[in-house]
Design a protein around this motif. Structure first.
Motif, PDB file in Angstrom:
ATOM      1  N   GLY A 102       9.715   9.702  -6.605  1.00  0.00           N
ATOM      2  CA  GLY A 102      10.279   8.429  -7.765  1.00  0.00           C
ATOM      3  C   GLY A 102      11.292   7.703  -7.096  1.00  0.00           C
ATOM      4  O   GLY A 102      11.438   6.621  -7.127  1.00  0.00           O
ATOM      5  N   MET A 103      12.369   8.430  -6.489  1.00  0.00           N
ATOM      6  CA  MET A 103      13.293   7.740  -5.867  1.00  0.00           C
ATOM      7  C   MET A 103      13.000   7.039  -4.647  1.00  0.00           C
ATOM      8  O   MET A 103      13.445   6.104  -4.087  1.00  0.00           O
ATOM      9  N   ALA A 104      11.889   7.563  -4.001  1.00  0.00           N
ATOM     10  CA  ALA A 104      11.513   6.705  -2.617  1.00  0.00           C
ATOM     11  C   ALA A 104      10.690   5.287  -3.396  1.00  0.00           C
ATOM     12  O   ALA A 104      10.703   4.441  -2.642  1.00  0.00           O
ATOM     13  N   VAL A 105      10.069   5.502  -4.263  1.00  0.00           N
ATOM     14  CA  VAL A 105       9.356   4.348  -5.019  1.00  0.00           C
ATOM     15  C   VAL A 105      10.576   3.187  -5.299  1.00  0.00           C
ATOM     16  O   VAL A 105      10.336   1.974  -4.988  1.00  0.00           O
ATOM     17  N   LEU A 106      11.730   3.713  -5.881  1.00  0.00           N
ATOM     18  CA  LEU A 106      12.844   2.705  -6.112  1.00  0.00           C
ATOM     19  C   LEU A 106      13.313   2.247  -4.886  1.00  0.00           C
ATOM     20  O   LEU A 106      13.605   1.053  -4.798  1.00  0.00           O
ATOM     21  N   ALA A 107      13.516   2.965  -3.850  1.00  0.00           N
ATOM     22  CA  ALA A 107      13.877   2.601  -2.552  1.00  0.00           C
ATOM     23  C   ALA A 107      12.837   1.384  -2.139  1.00  0.00           C
ATOM     24  O   ALA A 107      13.420   0.458  -1.494  1.00  0.00           O
ATOM     25  N   VAL A 108      11.554   1.741  -1.949  1.00  0.00           N
ATOM     26  CA  VAL A 108      10.730   0.713  -1.665  1.00  0.00           C
ATOM     27  C   VAL A 108      10.761  -0.528  -2.392  1.00  0.00           C
ATOM     28  O   VAL A 108      10.689  -1.659  -1.756  1.00  0.00           O
ATOM     29  N   VAL A 109      10.687  -0.315  -3.785  1.00  0.00           N
ATOM     30  CA  VAL A 109      10.789  -1.574  -4.475  1.00  0.00           C
ATOM     31  C   VAL A 109      11.981  -2.386  -4.256  1.00  0.00           C
ATOM     32  O   VAL A 109      11.968  -3.926  -4.192  1.00  0.00           O
ATOM     33  N   LEU A 110      13.325  -1.787  -3.856  1.00  0.00           N
ATOM     34  CA  LEU A 110      14.514  -2.510  -3.425  1.00  0.00           C
ATOM     35  C   LEU A 110      14.139  -2.890  -2.008  1.00  0.00           C
ATOM     36  O   LEU A 110      15.109  -4.134  -1.677  1.00  0.00           O
ATOM     37  N   VAL A 111      13.609  -2.491  -1.209  1.00  0.00           N
ATOM     38  CA  VAL A 111      13.118  -3.331  -0.081  1.00  0.00           C
ATOM     39  C   VAL A 111      12.286  -4.602  -0.147  1.00  0.00           C
ATOM     40  O   VAL A 111      12.154  -5.415   0.257  1.00  0.00           O
ATOM     41  N   ARG A 112      11.051  -4.100  -1.075  1.00  0.00           N
ATOM     42  CA  ARG A 112      10.222  -5.154  -1.387  1.00  0.00           C
ATOM     43  C   ARG A 112      10.322  -6.291  -1.806  1.00  0.00           C
ATOM     44  O   ARG A 112      10.061  -7.379  -1.546  1.00  0.00           O
ATOM     45  N   LEU A 113      11.288  -6.364  -3.151  1.00  0.00           N
ATOM     46  CA  LEU A 113      11.784  -7.542  -3.463  1.00  0.00           C
ATOM     47  C   LEU A 113      12.756  -8.529  -2.578  1.00  0.00           C
ATOM     48  O   LEU A 113      12.190  -9.752  -2.559  1.00  0.00           O
ATOM     49  N   PRO A 114      13.520  -8.227  -1.895  1.00  0.00           N
ATOM     50  CA  PRO A 114      14.247  -9.333  -0.896  1.00  0.00           C
ATOM     51  C   PRO A 114      13.058  -9.731   0.408  1.00  0.00           C
ATOM     52  O   PRO A 114      13.163 -11.055   0.631  1.00  0.00           O
ATOM     53  N   LEU A 115      12.101  -8.729   0.532  1.00  0.00           N
ATOM     54  CA  LEU A 115      11.189  -9.326   1.642  1.00  0.00           C
ATOM     55  C   LEU A 115       9.998 -10.047   0.881  1.00  0.00           C
ATOM     56  O   LEU A 115      10.021 -11.177   1.747  1.00  0.00           O
ATOM     57  N   ARG A 116       9.926 -10.090  -0.287  1.00  0.00           N
ATOM     58  CA  ARG A 116       9.048 -10.857  -1.087  1.00  0.00           C
ATOM     59  C   ARG A 116       9.815 -12.391  -0.876  1.00  0.00           C
ATOM     60  O   ARG A 116       9.278 -13.574  -0.748  1.00  0.00           O
ATOM     61  N   LEU A 117      11.126 -12.313  -1.218  1.00  0.00           N
ATOM     62  CA  LEU A 117      11.577 -13.700  -1.292  1.00  0.00           C
ATOM     63  C   LEU A 117      11.862 -14.179   0.253  1.00  0.00           C
ATOM     64  O   LEU A 117      11.978 -15.458   0.389  1.00  0.00           O
ATOM     65  N   ALA A 118      12.108 -13.540   1.153  1.00  0.00           N
ATOM     66  CA  ALA A 118      12.125 -14.076   2.675  1.00  0.00           C
ATOM     67  C   ALA A 118      10.732 -14.261   3.139  1.00  0.00           C
ATOM     68  O   ALA A 118      10.703 -15.358   3.632  1.00  0.00           O
TER      69      ALA A 118
ATOM     70  N   TRP B 185       0.627  -1.220  -0.159  1.00  0.00           N
ATOM     71  CA  TRP B 185       0.028   0.051  -0.234  1.00  0.00           C
ATOM     72  C   TRP B 185       0.935   1.246  -0.032  1.00  0.00           C
ATOM     73  O   TRP B 185       0.676   2.167  -0.558  1.00  0.00           O
ATOM     74  N   LEU B 186       2.064   1.149   0.566  1.00  0.00           N
ATOM     75  CA  LEU B 186       2.672   2.247   0.687  1.00  0.00           C
ATOM     76  C   LEU B 186       3.214   2.359  -1.071  1.00  0.00           C
ATOM     77  O   LEU B 186       3.467   3.795  -1.446  1.00  0.00           O
ATOM     78  N   THR B 187       3.764   1.544  -1.657  1.00  0.00           N
ATOM     79  CA  THR B 187       4.092   1.857  -2.926  1.00  0.00           C
ATOM     80  C   THR B 187       2.818   2.219  -3.816  1.00  0.00           C
ATOM     81  O   THR B 187       3.098   3.010  -4.592  1.00  0.00           O
ATOM     82  N   LEU B 188       1.632   1.899  -3.506  1.00  0.00           N
ATOM     83  CA  LEU B 188       0.546   2.440  -4.395  1.00  0.00           C
ATOM     84  C   LEU B 188       0.497   3.772  -4.057  1.00  0.00           C
ATOM     85  O   LEU B 188       0.204   4.773  -4.917  1.00  0.00           O
ATOM     86  N   LEU B 189       0.670   4.480  -2.540  1.00  0.00           N
ATOM     87  CA  LEU B 189       0.354   5.645  -2.574  1.00  0.00           C
ATOM     88  C   LEU B 189       1.462   6.532  -2.987  1.00  0.00           C
ATOM     89  O   LEU B 189       1.237   7.870  -3.666  1.00  0.00           O
ATOM     90  N   LEU B 190       2.762   6.078  -3.225  1.00  0.00           N
ATOM     91  CA  LEU B 190       3.891   6.814  -3.645  1.00  0.00           C
ATOM     92  C   LEU B 190       3.772   6.991  -5.022  1.00  0.00           C
ATOM     93  O   LEU B 190       3.895   8.084  -5.793  1.00  0.00           O
ATOM     94  N   LEU B 191       3.106   6.103  -6.082  1.00  0.00           N
ATOM     95  CA  LEU B 191       2.834   5.767  -7.243  1.00  0.00           C
ATOM     96  C   LEU B 191       1.837   6.843  -7.513  1.00  0.00           C
ATOM     97  O   LEU B 191       1.892   7.632  -8.565  1.00  0.00           O
ATOM     98  N   ILE B 192       0.767   7.087  -6.610  1.00  0.00           N
ATOM     99  CA  ILE B 192      -0.198   7.715  -6.730  1.00  0.00           C
ATOM    100  C   ILE B 192       0.270   9.261  -6.648  1.00  0.00           C
ATOM    101  O   ILE B 192      -0.027  10.398  -7.706  1.00  0.00           O
ATOM    102  N   ALA B 193       0.975   9.593  -5.648  1.00  0.00           N
ATOM    103  CA  ALA B 193       1.763  10.817  -5.565  1.00  0.00           C
ATOM    104  C   ALA B 193       2.351  11.401  -6.713  1.00  0.00           C
ATOM    105  O   ALA B 193       2.449  12.401  -6.921  1.00  0.00           O
ATOM    106  N   VAL B 194       3.297  10.474  -7.152  1.00  0.00           N
ATOM    107  CA  VAL B 194       4.363  10.536  -8.187  1.00  0.00           C
ATOM    108  C   VAL B 194       3.624  11.126  -9.514  1.00  0.00           C
ATOM    109  O   VAL B 194       3.810  12.207  -9.971  1.00  0.00           O
TER     110      VAL B 194
END
Length: 98
Positions: free
Chosen positions: A54-70, A17-26
């Motif tokens: 947009g950089m915050a979206v990138l940071a969230v994605v970089l956190v989200r991917l390892p989180l998904r794997l874990a 949901w954080l990703t969605l909110l950031l994308l809407i704001a961007v």
């Protein structure tokens, strides 16, 4: 650390949901930048915020991917037939047109 049960981990849901909110704001910032004249301080500020979020979206994605794997995903609720691909429908050889 693996997901137990039938649902996503609350941390995965929150990051989603954080990703969605950031994308809407961007998107809103870049679309609404034209309310200020080109070259004005307001226009440039909106472009700057668009870039920073947009950089915050990138940071969230970089956190989200390892989180998904874990944490993994819960098992799918769809029943699949063994030996069949879920993306295609079996061909019966009969035409249904006309």
């Amino acid at each position: 650390m693996k997901t137990q049960g039938k649902h996503y981990h609350p941390l995965q849901i929150g990051v989603h949901w954080l990703t969605l909110l950031l994308l809407i704001a961007v998107y809103a910032l870049i679309e609404l930048r034209d309310i200020y004249p080109k070259g004005s301080a307001g226009h440039e500020l909106m472009k700057t915020w668009h870039f920073m979020l947009g950089m915050a979206v990138l940071a969230v994605v970089l956190v989200r991917l390892p989180l998904r794997l874990a944490l993994q995903a819960p098992p799918s609720r769809r029943r699949r037939r063994p030996g069949r691909s879920s993306w295609r429908t079996p061909c019966t050889g009969r035409s249904t047109a006309f």
